[in-house]
Scaffold this motif. Structure first.
Motif, PDB file in Angstrom:
ATOM      1  N   VAL A 136       0.918  -0.473  -4.641  1.00  0.00           N
ATOM      2  CA  VAL A 136       2.030  -1.508  -4.921  1.00  0.00           C
ATOM      3  C   VAL A 136       2.358  -2.300  -3.594  1.00  0.00           C
ATOM      4  N   GLU A 137       2.555  -3.644  -3.732  1.00  0.00           N
ATOM      5  CA  GLU A 137       2.845  -4.238  -2.663  1.00  0.00           C
ATOM      6  C   GLU A 137       4.407  -4.891  -3.082  1.00  0.00           C
ATOM      7  N   VAL A 138       5.464  -4.718  -2.279  1.00  0.00           N
ATOM      8  CA  VAL A 138       6.744  -5.657  -2.379  1.00  0.00           C
ATOM      9  C   VAL A 138       6.851  -6.610  -1.236  1.00  0.00           C
ATOM     10  N   ILE A 139       6.716  -8.001  -1.513  1.00  0.00           N
ATOM     11  CA  ILE A 139       6.840  -8.710  -0.769  1.00  0.00           C
ATOM     12  C   ILE A 139       8.327  -9.731  -1.054  1.00  0.00           C
ATOM     13  N   ARG A 141      12.230 -11.751   0.107  1.00  0.00           N
ATOM     14  CA  ARG A 141      12.793 -12.389   1.200  1.00  0.00           C
ATOM     15  C   ARG A 141      14.390 -12.291   0.980  1.00  0.00           C
ATOM     16  N   LYS A 142      15.360 -11.938   1.571  1.00  0.00           N
ATOM     17  CA  LYS A 142      16.756 -11.882   1.277  1.00  0.00           C
ATOM     18  C   LYS A 142      17.369 -13.237   1.171  1.00  0.00           C
ATOM     19  N   ALA A 143      18.289 -13.394  -0.010  1.00  0.00           N
ATOM     20  CA  ALA A 143      18.816 -14.606  -0.123  1.00  0.00           C
ATOM     21  C   ALA A 143      19.650 -15.049   1.421  1.00  0.00           C
ATOM     22  N   GLY A 144      19.482 -16.260   1.821  1.00  0.00           N
ATOM     23  CA  GLY A 144      20.245 -16.483   2.904  1.00  0.00           C
ATOM     24  C   GLY A 144      19.336 -16.306   4.219  1.00  0.00           C
ATOM     25  N   SER A 145      18.231 -15.582   4.213  1.00  0.00           N
ATOM     26  CA  SER A 145      17.379 -15.230   5.370  1.00  0.00           C
ATOM     27  C   SER A 145      16.187 -16.105   5.210  1.00  0.00           C
ATOM     28  N   ASP A 146      15.552 -16.235   6.254  1.00  0.00           N
ATOM     29  CA  ASP A 146      14.211 -16.711   6.459  1.00  0.00           C
ATOM     30  C   ASP A 146      13.091 -15.757   6.808  1.00  0.00           C
ATOM     31  N   GLU A 147      13.495 -14.756   7.004  1.00  0.00           N
ATOM     32  CA  GLU A 147      12.360 -13.808   7.372  1.00  0.00           C
ATOM     33  C   GLU A 147      11.983 -12.912   5.959  1.00  0.00           C
ATOM     34  N   ALA A 148      10.613 -12.708   5.634  1.00  0.00           N
ATOM     35  CA  ALA A 148      10.386 -11.830   4.718  1.00  0.00           C
ATOM     36  C   ALA A 148       9.582 -10.747   5.035  1.00  0.00           C
ATOM     37  N   PHE A 149       9.578  -9.509   4.168  1.00  0.00           N
ATOM     38  CA  PHE A 149       8.876  -8.343   4.695  1.00  0.00           C
ATOM     39  C   PHE A 149       8.117  -7.749   3.541  1.00  0.00           C
ATOM     40  N   CYS A 150       6.975  -6.893   3.976  1.00  0.00           N
ATOM     41  CA  CYS A 150       6.116  -6.701   2.916  1.00  0.00           C
ATOM     42  C   CYS A 150       6.165  -5.085   2.867  1.00  0.00           C
ATOM     43  N   TRP A 151       6.294  -4.195   1.776  1.00  0.00           N
ATOM     44  CA  TRP A 151       6.390  -2.919   1.726  1.00  0.00           C
ATOM     45  C   TRP A 151       5.101  -2.650   0.825  1.00  0.00           C
ATOM     46  N   ARG A 152       4.536  -1.650   1.436  1.00  0.00           N
ATOM     47  CA  ARG A 152       2.914  -1.378   0.676  1.00  0.00           C
ATOM     48  C   ARG A 152       2.961   0.151   0.666  1.00  0.00           C
ATOM     49  N   SER A 153       2.340   0.527  -0.722  1.00  0.00           N
ATOM     50  CA  SER A 153       2.294   2.088  -0.704  1.00  0.00           C
ATOM     51  C   SER A 153       1.296   2.357  -1.729  1.00  0.00           C
ATOM     52  N   SER A 154       0.471   3.280  -1.552  1.00  0.00           N
ATOM     53  CA  SER A 154      -0.300   3.833  -2.625  1.00  0.00           C
ATOM     54  C   SER A 154       0.441   5.246  -3.471  1.00  0.00           C
ATOM     55  N   GLY A 155       1.675   5.355  -3.068  1.00  0.00           N
ATOM     56  CA  GLY A 155       2.553   6.386  -3.734  1.00  0.00           C
ATOM     57  C   GLY A 155       2.375   7.851  -3.379  1.00  0.00           C
ATOM     58  N   ILE A 156       1.335   7.855  -2.303  1.00  0.00           N
ATOM     59  CA  ILE A 156       1.145   9.219  -1.975  1.00  0.00           C
ATOM     60  C   ILE A 156       1.638   9.375  -0.517  1.00  0.00           C
ATOM     61  N   THR A 158       3.369   8.315   1.896  1.00  0.00           N
ATOM     62  CA  THR A 158       4.132   7.454   2.991  1.00  0.00           C
ATOM     63  C   THR A 158       4.046   6.016   2.305  1.00  0.00           C
ATOM     64  N   PHE A 159       4.894   4.978   2.964  1.00  0.00           N
ATOM     65  CA  PHE A 159       4.677   3.579   2.802  1.00  0.00           C
ATOM     66  C   PHE A 159       4.844   2.887   4.020  1.00  0.00           C
ATOM     67  N   ALA A 160       4.278   1.727   4.143  1.00  0.00           N
ATOM     68  CA  ALA A 160       4.266   1.144   5.007  1.00  0.00           C
ATOM     69  C   ALA A 160       5.090  -0.286   5.022  1.00  0.00           C
ATOM     70  N   VAL A 161       5.771  -0.764   6.003  1.00  0.00           N
ATOM     71  CA  VAL A 161       6.360  -2.030   6.136  1.00  0.00           C
ATOM     72  C   VAL A 161       6.081  -2.742   7.232  1.00  0.00           C
ATOM     73  N   GLU A 162       6.047  -3.993   6.906  1.00  0.00           N
ATOM     74  CA  GLU A 162       5.550  -5.015   8.028  1.00  0.00           C
ATOM     75  C   GLU A 162       6.266  -6.419   7.636  1.00  0.00           C
ATOM     76  N   GLU A 163       6.188  -7.380   8.687  1.00  0.00           N
ATOM     77  CA  GLU A 163       6.556  -8.471   8.387  1.00  0.00           C
ATOM     78  C   GLU A 163       5.611  -9.316   7.475  1.00  0.00           C
ATOM     79  N   ALA A 164       5.939 -10.469   6.904  1.00  0.00           N
ATOM     80  CA  ALA A 164       5.421 -11.029   5.663  1.00  0.00           C
ATOM     81  C   ALA A 164       5.568 -12.776   5.871  1.00  0.00           C
TER      82      ALA A 164
END
Ligand code: ADP
Length: 614
Positions: A136-139, A141-156, A158-164
């Protein structure tokens, strides 16, 4: 920023383990959960944009989209709601936000089969994505911000977060489907799921990008006539607005027209929400203005004692840009509140006749909360009294209203008698009740802490004062005993105990307010009662527990002149024997019976030991 790998919090890891490994019968509910979250995200943005209109910019209409990519084998749920910052991604999707989930996890048995069916009923929000997706990937971008981030995990683990990269505000949830889950790539299947579970969502849901096909009904559920809404539709809507997974116990849906216009769709849950006794006593009904979400729990929309209700109220009269400040002391809101309270209470009054079992369930779950209204809402007290049910010395379940009680009162009875305490079964055994029982006088048994508060606020019900059985000055002798046998029994001679009373008084000094012969005892030897005008014994105990009071009222010790022990002691008193130890033991016994702590347990034990040795 480089990718960061973060372990899930322990509870999430546990939940995910169950979600990933269990076999679900209705995996399709993942879509309901993700759409529900997307709709909440749109509501949150709407609320913040009331004070910060720039947040919605040139994309003001809340929208949810479902994008199917059969080639890449992904399903994407896209919303243009509030979005999440990097920290929020970590916090919201790595720990458990839902207060009920932690509680729920405690109830899991560890037996996979049982747990799976439980979880199916409960729902696991976002994590349900892992029922169908291997990644599952969650990309976002918060309202009012111009940065976006990606959250990714296979549910086992850990999860990973990086800029997107993300060009527009909001959140994309991208599901990389497991090998067997191709059905969710079929448009017809998705249409059907949305119809079944999410038709009521008050944010448009489109299939595909661009203009797309709207999947949910454009007419908001609560605006449809009652007879056109099915029970299942109500249930799904209830689950969405209340984040619950049960079915509503009762549904109240009406349109008010006249001085003020609004539509309300309110539900009584079938179980006790976890935060029912949260001290903030916040209600959970959403406020809309002409179909546009304004806020959760608008202050003043509902009184605290109706906080168990879930649902929505949609006003036609409030301005769309109404702010939190404007809502406070707003006359339209106050009028809606008055109308809603009357309607809900009258509806429940009718429910007692139309669905007695359903009402009994509601009373069991929420009676203690409704009773708060008795002292908080004078205006609706009469309606509330029709709803309040009590257990009494002659009933086993809370079925008696005060009106029923009054109708059953004995000839010459001018007060409603009650006993309060921590639990009804202990209460039912109170020595103070003996005399009432012997005379066939019913007593209300009140065991909710709230009872101590509404009772003093009520002077009388139908002209009858409410009197605690732990009070002095109740004249029981004017009522004849219930069974003839005991009425034939010789009356103990009260004058004979006078020397005993004097001896006990002398021994106890001013530890007690008085020592008297009792009319309320038949089996026990002694009991404590409160003097007229003093704080009731159990109310005082409750106030002390809550640290609202630190005094200690002196009590009256009542003794039962007919009790064999008292008869013996009377003989000893008349013979001039020493009664010092006996007096203290009697007092401590009365304290124990009352559930009061002994001020000097050592002294009590010493005296009893000496007595036994003798
Ligand atoms: P719940 O929705 O009951 O709080 P979830 O586990 O489904 O629990 O979601 C956890 C949190 O993640 C939500 O409370 C919300 O703050 C955030 N969240 C989930 N989906 C979205 C979304 N589409 N947009 C913004 N925030 C979201």
């Amino acid at each position: 920023m480089t990718e960061q790998t973060i372990p899930f919090k322990a509870e999430v890891a546990r939940l995910l383990d169950i979600v990933v490994h269990a076999l679900y019968s209705n995996k399709e509910i993942f879509l309901r959960e993700l759409i529900s979250n997307a709709a909440d995200a749109c509501d949150k943005l709407r609320y913040q944009s009331l004070t910060q209109p720039e947040l919605t910019g040139d994309d003001p209409d809340p929208t949810i989209r479902i994008l199917l990519d059969p080639k890449g084998r992904t399903v994407t749920i896209r919303d243009n709601g509030i979005g999440m910052t990097q920290d929020e991604l970590v916090e919201n999707l790595g720990t458990i936000a839902r207060s009920g989930t932690a509680e729920f996890l405690k109830t899991l048995s560890g037996d996979a089969k049982k747990d799976t069916s439980l979880i199916g009923q409960f729902g696991v929000g976002f994590y349900s994505a892992f029922m169908v997706a291997e990644t599952v990937e969650v990309i976002s971008r918060k309202a009012g911000s111009d940065e976006a981030f990606c959250w990714r995990s296979s549910g086992i683990g850990t999860f990973a977060v990086e800029e997107a990269d993300k060009s527009s505000r909001g959140t994309d949830i991208i599901l990389y489907l497991k090998p067997d889950e191709d059905e969710f790539l079929e448009e017809d299947r998705v249409r059907h799921i949305v119809h079944t579970y999410s038709d009521h969502i008050p944010v448009p849901i489109f299939l595909g990008d661009g203009a797309g096909e709207r999947l949910n009904r454009p007419v908001t559920l609560w605006m449809r006539p009652r007879q056109d809404v099915t029970k299942d539709e109500y249930t799904e809507f209830y689950r969405h607005v209340s984040h619950a997974f049960d079915s509503p116990q009762h549904t109240i849906h009406w349109k008010a027209e006249g001085v003020i216009d609004y539509t309300a769709l309110l539900f009584v849950p079938s179980f006790k929400p976890f935060d029912l006794f949260d001290p903030r006593r916040q209600h959970h009904v959403k406020l809309y203005v002409r179909r546009v979400f304004i806020t959760d729990a608008a202050e003043g929309l509902l009184p605290g004692y109706l906080r168990f209700l879930r649902g929505v109220v949609d006003s036609e009269d409030l301005p769309l840009n109404v702010s939190r400040e404007m809502l406070q002391h707003n006359p339209v809101l106050a009028k809606m509140r008055a109308g809603i309270v009357k309607r809900v209470l009258s509806d429940l009054v009718k429910l007692q006749d139309n669905d007695p079992d359903g009402y009994a369930q509601i009373w069991t779950n929420f009676g203690a909360v409704l009773k708060e209204g008795l002292y908080e809402d004078q205006e609706n007290r009469d309606l509330l009294f029709k709803l309040c049910r009590f257990r009494t010395t002659t009933t086993d379940s809370p079925t008696t209203t005060l009106a029923d009680y009054v109708a059953r009162m004995k000839d010459g009875q001018d007060s409603i008698y009650y006993a309060t305490g921590d639990d009804v079964d202990t209460l039912a055994r109170s020595p103070q009740l003996e005399g009432f029982r012997a005379r066939g006088i019913e007593v209300l048994l009140l065991a909710d802490p709230i009872d101590e508060f509404w009772i003093p606020s009520i002077d009388a019900f139908e002209g009858k004062a409410l009197k605690s059985v732990t009070r002095a000055g109740i004249d029981l002798d004017k009522f004849s005993p219930a069974d003839a046998a005991s009425s034939d029994a010789p009356k103990p001679d009260e004058d004979s105990v006078i020397p005993l009373l004097a001896a006990i008084k002398a021994a106890l000094g001013d530890t007690v307010k008085d020592v008297r012969a009792s009319h309320r005892l038949t089996e026990s030897a002694v009991c404590l009662v409160a003097a007229e005008g003093d704080l009731d014994i159990r109310l005082e105990r409750l106030l002390k527990q809550q640290k609202q009071y630190d005094g200690a009222s002196k009590r009256i010790l009542e003794i039962n002149p007919a009790h064999p022990l008292i008869l013996k002691l009377t003989e000893r008193a008349s013979a001039g024997g020493d009664l010092n130890d006996a007096a203290w033991i009697l007092l401590d016994q009365a304290r124990l019976l009352e559930g009061e702590p002994l001020p000097d347990p050592m002294a009590f034990v010493k005296r009893v030991t000496a007595l036994m040795a003798a």
